[in-house]
Design an enzyme around this catalytic site. Sequence first.
Site, PDB file in Angstrom:
ATOM      1  N   SER A 121       0.824  -1.215   0.000  1.00  0.00           N
ATOM      2  CA  SER A 121       0.000   0.000   0.000  1.00  0.00           C
ATOM      3  C   SER A 121       0.852   1.255   0.000  1.00  0.00           C
ATOM      4  O   SER A 121       0.377   2.321  -0.359  1.00  0.00           O
ATOM      5  CB  SER A 121      -0.858   0.057   1.261  1.00  0.00           C
ATOM      6  OG  SER A 121      -1.547  -1.127   1.449  1.00  0.00           O
ATOM      7  N   HIS A 142      -2.288  -3.112  -6.650  1.00  0.00           N
ATOM      8  CA  HIS A 142      -2.836  -2.762  -5.340  1.00  0.00           C
ATOM      9  C   HIS A 142      -4.347  -2.910  -5.328  1.00  0.00           C
ATOM     10  O   HIS A 142      -5.069  -2.094  -5.894  1.00  0.00           O
ATOM     11  CB  HIS A 142      -2.422  -1.321  -4.982  1.00  0.00           C
ATOM     12  CG  HIS A 142      -2.846  -0.911  -3.611  1.00  0.00           C
ATOM     13  ND1 HIS A 142      -3.466   0.283  -3.332  1.00  0.00           N
ATOM     14  CD2 HIS A 142      -2.764  -1.575  -2.428  1.00  0.00           C
ATOM     15  CE1 HIS A 142      -3.732   0.341  -2.043  1.00  0.00           C
ATOM     16  NE2 HIS A 142      -3.311  -0.767  -1.473  1.00  0.00           N
ATOM     17  N   GLU A 154      -5.084  -0.281  -8.289  1.00  0.00           N
ATOM     18  CA  GLU A 154      -4.047   0.663  -8.706  1.00  0.00           C
ATOM     19  C   GLU A 154      -2.884  -0.162  -9.259  1.00  0.00           C
ATOM     20  O   GLU A 154      -2.330  -1.008  -8.555  1.00  0.00           O
ATOM     21  CB  GLU A 154      -3.575   1.509  -7.520  1.00  0.00           C
ATOM     22  CG  GLU A 154      -4.613   2.535  -7.078  1.00  0.00           C
ATOM     23  CD  GLU A 154      -4.223   3.283  -5.795  1.00  0.00           C
ATOM     24  OE1 GLU A 154      -4.577   4.463  -5.691  1.00  0.00           O
ATOM     25  OE2 GLU A 154      -3.592   2.679  -4.912  1.00  0.00           O
ATOM     26  N   ASN A 192      -4.520   5.756  -0.950  1.00  0.00           N
ATOM     27  CA  ASN A 192      -4.008   5.803   0.417  1.00  0.00           C
ATOM     28  C   ASN A 192      -3.349   7.134   0.743  1.00  0.00           C
ATOM     29  O   ASN A 192      -3.374   7.578   1.886  1.00  0.00           O
ATOM     30  CB  ASN A 192      -3.037   4.644   0.668  1.00  0.00           C
ATOM     31  CG  ASN A 192      -3.787   3.337   0.826  1.00  0.00           C
ATOM     32  OD1 ASN A 192      -5.005   3.327   0.953  1.00  0.00           O
ATOM     33  ND2 ASN A 192      -3.078   2.239   0.800  1.00  0.00           N
TER      34      ASN A 192
HETATM   35  N1  LIG Z   1      -5.486  -4.337   4.991  1.00  0.00           N
HETATM   36  C1  LIG Z   1      -5.802  -3.565   3.978  1.00  0.00           C
HETATM   37  O1  LIG Z   1      -6.852  -2.924   3.995  1.00  0.00           O
HETATM   38  C2  LIG Z   1      -4.908  -3.500   2.770  1.00  0.00           C
HETATM   39  C3  LIG Z   1      -5.431  -2.964   1.585  1.00  0.00           C
HETATM   40  C4  LIG Z   1      -4.635  -2.977   0.437  1.00  0.00           C
HETATM   41  C5  LIG Z   1      -3.342  -3.440   0.496  1.00  0.00           C
HETATM   42  N2  LIG Z   1      -2.834  -3.919   1.689  1.00  0.00           N
HETATM   43  C6  LIG Z   1      -1.467  -4.430   1.660  1.00  0.00           C
HETATM   44  O2  LIG Z   1      -1.538  -5.836   1.538  1.00  0.00           O
HETATM   45  C7  LIG Z   1      -0.438  -6.438   2.187  1.00  0.00           C
HETATM   46  C8  LIG Z   1      -0.951  -7.439   3.208  1.00  0.00           C
HETATM   47  O3  LIG Z   1      -1.696  -6.759   4.207  1.00  0.00           O
HETATM   48  P1  LIG Z   1      -2.808  -7.492   5.083  1.00  0.00           P
HETATM   49  O4  LIG Z   1      -3.603  -6.420   5.713  1.00  0.00           O
HETATM   50  O5  LIG Z   1      -3.482  -8.511   4.256  1.00  0.00           O
HETATM   51  O6  LIG Z   1      -1.886  -8.184   6.200  1.00  0.00           O
HETATM   52  P2  LIG Z   1      -2.260  -9.369   7.192  1.00  0.00           P
HETATM   53  O7  LIG Z   1      -1.401  -9.186   8.376  1.00  0.00           O
HETATM   54  O8  LIG Z   1      -3.719  -9.477   7.383  1.00  0.00           O
HETATM   55  O9  LIG Z   1      -1.796 -10.686   6.389  1.00  0.00           O
HETATM   56  C9  LIG Z   1      -0.458 -10.960   6.048  1.00  0.00           C
HETATM   57  C10 LIG Z   1      -0.291 -12.472   5.899  1.00  0.00           C
HETATM   58  O10 LIG Z   1       1.003 -12.734   5.387  1.00  0.00           O
HETATM   59  C11 LIG Z   1       1.471 -13.932   5.969  1.00  0.00           C
HETATM   60  N3  LIG Z   1       2.924 -14.015   5.860  1.00  0.00           N
HETATM   61  C12 LIG Z   1       3.871 -13.410   6.599  1.00  0.00           C
HETATM   62  N4  LIG Z   1       5.103 -13.788   6.168  1.00  0.00           N
HETATM   63  C13 LIG Z   1       4.925 -14.641   5.138  1.00  0.00           C
HETATM   64  C14 LIG Z   1       5.822 -15.386   4.300  1.00  0.00           C
HETATM   65  N5  LIG Z   1       7.117 -15.294   4.447  1.00  0.00           N
HETATM   66  N6  LIG Z   1       5.288 -16.180   3.353  1.00  0.00           N
HETATM   67  C15 LIG Z   1       3.976 -16.291   3.210  1.00  0.00           C
HETATM   68  N7  LIG Z   1       3.067 -15.608   3.983  1.00  0.00           N
HETATM   69  C16 LIG Z   1       3.552 -14.798   4.931  1.00  0.00           C
HETATM   70  C17 LIG Z   1       0.975 -13.832   7.402  1.00  0.00           C
HETATM   71  O11 LIG Z   1       0.920 -15.130   7.993  1.00  0.00           O
HETATM   72  C18 LIG Z   1      -0.399 -13.222   7.223  1.00  0.00           C
HETATM   73  O12 LIG Z   1      -1.424 -14.183   7.094  1.00  0.00           O
HETATM   74  C19 LIG Z   1       0.376  -5.304   2.813  1.00  0.00           C
HETATM   75  O13 LIG Z   1       1.400  -4.954   1.939  1.00  0.00           O
HETATM   76  C20 LIG Z   1      -0.648  -4.195   2.908  1.00  0.00           C
HETATM   77  O14 LIG Z   1      -0.076  -2.923   2.905  1.00  0.00           O
HETATM   78  C21 LIG Z   1      -3.607  -3.968   2.802  1.00  0.00           C
END
Ligand SMILES: NC(=O)c1ccc[n+]([C@@H]2O[C@H](COP(=O)([O-])OP(=O)(O)OC[C@H]3O[C@@H](n4cnc5c(N)ncnc54)[C@H](O)[C@@H]3O)[C@@H](O)[C@H]2O)c1
Length: 596
Positions: A121, A142, A154, A192
């Site tokens: 993000s 994204h 995005e 964002n």
């Molecule tokens: N939460 C949101 O609203 C949102 C929206 C758009 C983008 N994002 C982006 O998406 C990405 C993920 O965010 P999220 O909110 O889903 O996080 P999250 O914490 O909910 O999930 C992350 C997952 O990654 C797993 N993980 C960690 N290390 C790993 C590895 N080495 N191999 C495989 N899996 C692994 C974890 O076990 C976890 O389940 C981030 O870059 C975030 O910025 C988040």
Amino acid sequence: MAREFTSVGVVGLGTMGAGIVEVFARNGIDVVAVEISAAAVERGRATLTGSTDRAVAKGKLAEADRDALLARVDWQVGLDALHSVDLVIEAVPEHLDLKQRIFAELDRVCKPEAILATNTSSLSVTEISVATTRPNQVIGIHFFNPAPVMKLVEVVRTVVTSADVVADVEALCERLGKVDVTISDRAGFIANALLFGYLNHAVSMFESRYATREDIDAAMKLGCGLPMGPLALMDLIGLDTAYEILDTMYRRGGRDRRHAPVPLIKQMVTAGLLGRKSGRGFYTYERPGSPVVVPDEHTPVTTGGALADGARAIAKVGIVGSGTMATGIIEVFAKAGYEVISVTRGAEKSAKVCEAVKTSLNKGVVRGKLSEEDRDAALGRVTWSATLDHLADVDLVVEAVVEELSVKKALFASLDEICKPGVVLATTTSSLPVIDVAMATQRPADVVGLHFFNPAPIMPLVEIVQTIRTSAETSATARAVCAALGKTGVVCGDRSGFIVNALLFPYLNDAVKMLEASYSTADDIDYAMKLGCGYPMGPFELLDVVGLDVSLAIQRELYLELREPGFAPAPLLEHLVTAGYLGRKSGRGFRDHTKR
Ligand SMILES: NC(=O)c1ccc[n+]([C@@H]2O[C@H](COP(=O)([O-])OP(=O)(O)OC[C@H]3O[C@@H](n4cnc5c(N)ncnc54)[C@H](O)[C@@H]3O)[C@@H](O)[C@H]2O)c1
């Protein structure tokens, strides 16, 4: 010819990853879904099953389609399973070193022609890409939360992403039924960059007890038509993720203080209050992962009877003014059964206001929302006057005259002389300090702000502004009156912009700055906020409706009061106002309205 994607990999099956798996599998693409452990795979699988089961229950997905969708997903632990996919999307936590390590590993595991994408993000896609030997095949894709629902994607190209990779990913987004905006690699991209300053600001309002979580969220939902309030959205995003995004944006985005994470966020993360995913964040949820909010110790207790908390009885209301707001407010009170005395500055003005109220009520009758009897009864409750002396025995006065402090102060001084003791005196100002108006009287404890939104008969929100002198009784009375009017009253302190404008206008101003910096177009920025965040209007559409002059004036007030450098009005906004481009009302603002 665009490249065929028959099989994709998703790494990380948390909030975003599990949703992204669903997006691909729903569109007939095989997915290799990878996590760090068997337990994490199970969590991801449970999220997907839960989501698809809900879609079946709602009749949005046939059972057979759900089964086919689930069969397309191959659940795996470890990146080695990704050797033959055409594209990988990484969605692990927002840490640069972690993402770089994963990309280096993906580069080793994946076939040479595979595209490697990150769902980051806020981190630099470029910095992630240089961890591989194929930065020209690295791109940002994204998605928005929840990925299966939000239409926007995005697509982030770095300076080295090759053009055919961008084109292939754009074609893929279209196949997934998404709308893409393609942009360059800048902290927070479009959505964002515009969203997180606002979310952080909302958290700081909550942290400083400026307003309750319920009131902050209700204000933005009801005042701006947003699908959810900022604190509920923080819970959905996840506070750990939100913290990382803010922190990165602060460091990458020019150290704008508005992105320095509010201390409370870090404290909550440390305490394990991560939002929905952990069952507790700003709100408490039925269980981890559930969207259902349950009451907790911060949930307001409803008193039942409107007068239970010291509110004064109000039967007769004086409304001063003859403009749009006064007219709407007269209608609101009269329809709610109050006896109303409308005071204007002359018989002619009174006749005009009376006509306007009648017209509006008649519209209600034509639309079947109001019976003729109720219309007549409402009109019968209003007395039209041109002298303040008629307000001697009202219980509440609502002032809605011109937005000039000297005029309002003079009026409140007169009301102080005329009105009986114990009357609640309310101002509808949207930008002046209520305390200035209160101190024009000898009874500042009885003065409160009642900030209605335009059009008053339709907008469900009223901001109840308490000054440092407003008594608890006055505030309770204001809340009881709002409830009796069928409005949601939210209580806040006496600071510039109250809740809604203080949170809304800096975001609009930031959108103008983004346009001014040529990062994106007005159309794409509007799309990003509508399709990525579910806003009813994009920032430029809204600025043209509100009026650029009005927006500039509000932004100036916010800047002057808080001296926050990030609140300085965008030069482009000032220039457009100077040029007479005020929005719809002048035929031209950010868009030309004369041709449509
Ligand atoms: N939460 C949101 O609203 C949102 C929206 C758009 C983008 N994002 C982006 O998406 C990405 C993920 O965010 P999220 O909110 O889903 O996080 P999250 O914490 O909910 O999930 C992350 C997952 O990654 C797993 N993980 C960690 N290390 C790993 C590895 N080495 N191999 C495989 N899996 C692994 C974890 O076990 C976890 O389940 C981030 O870059 C975030 O910025 C988040």
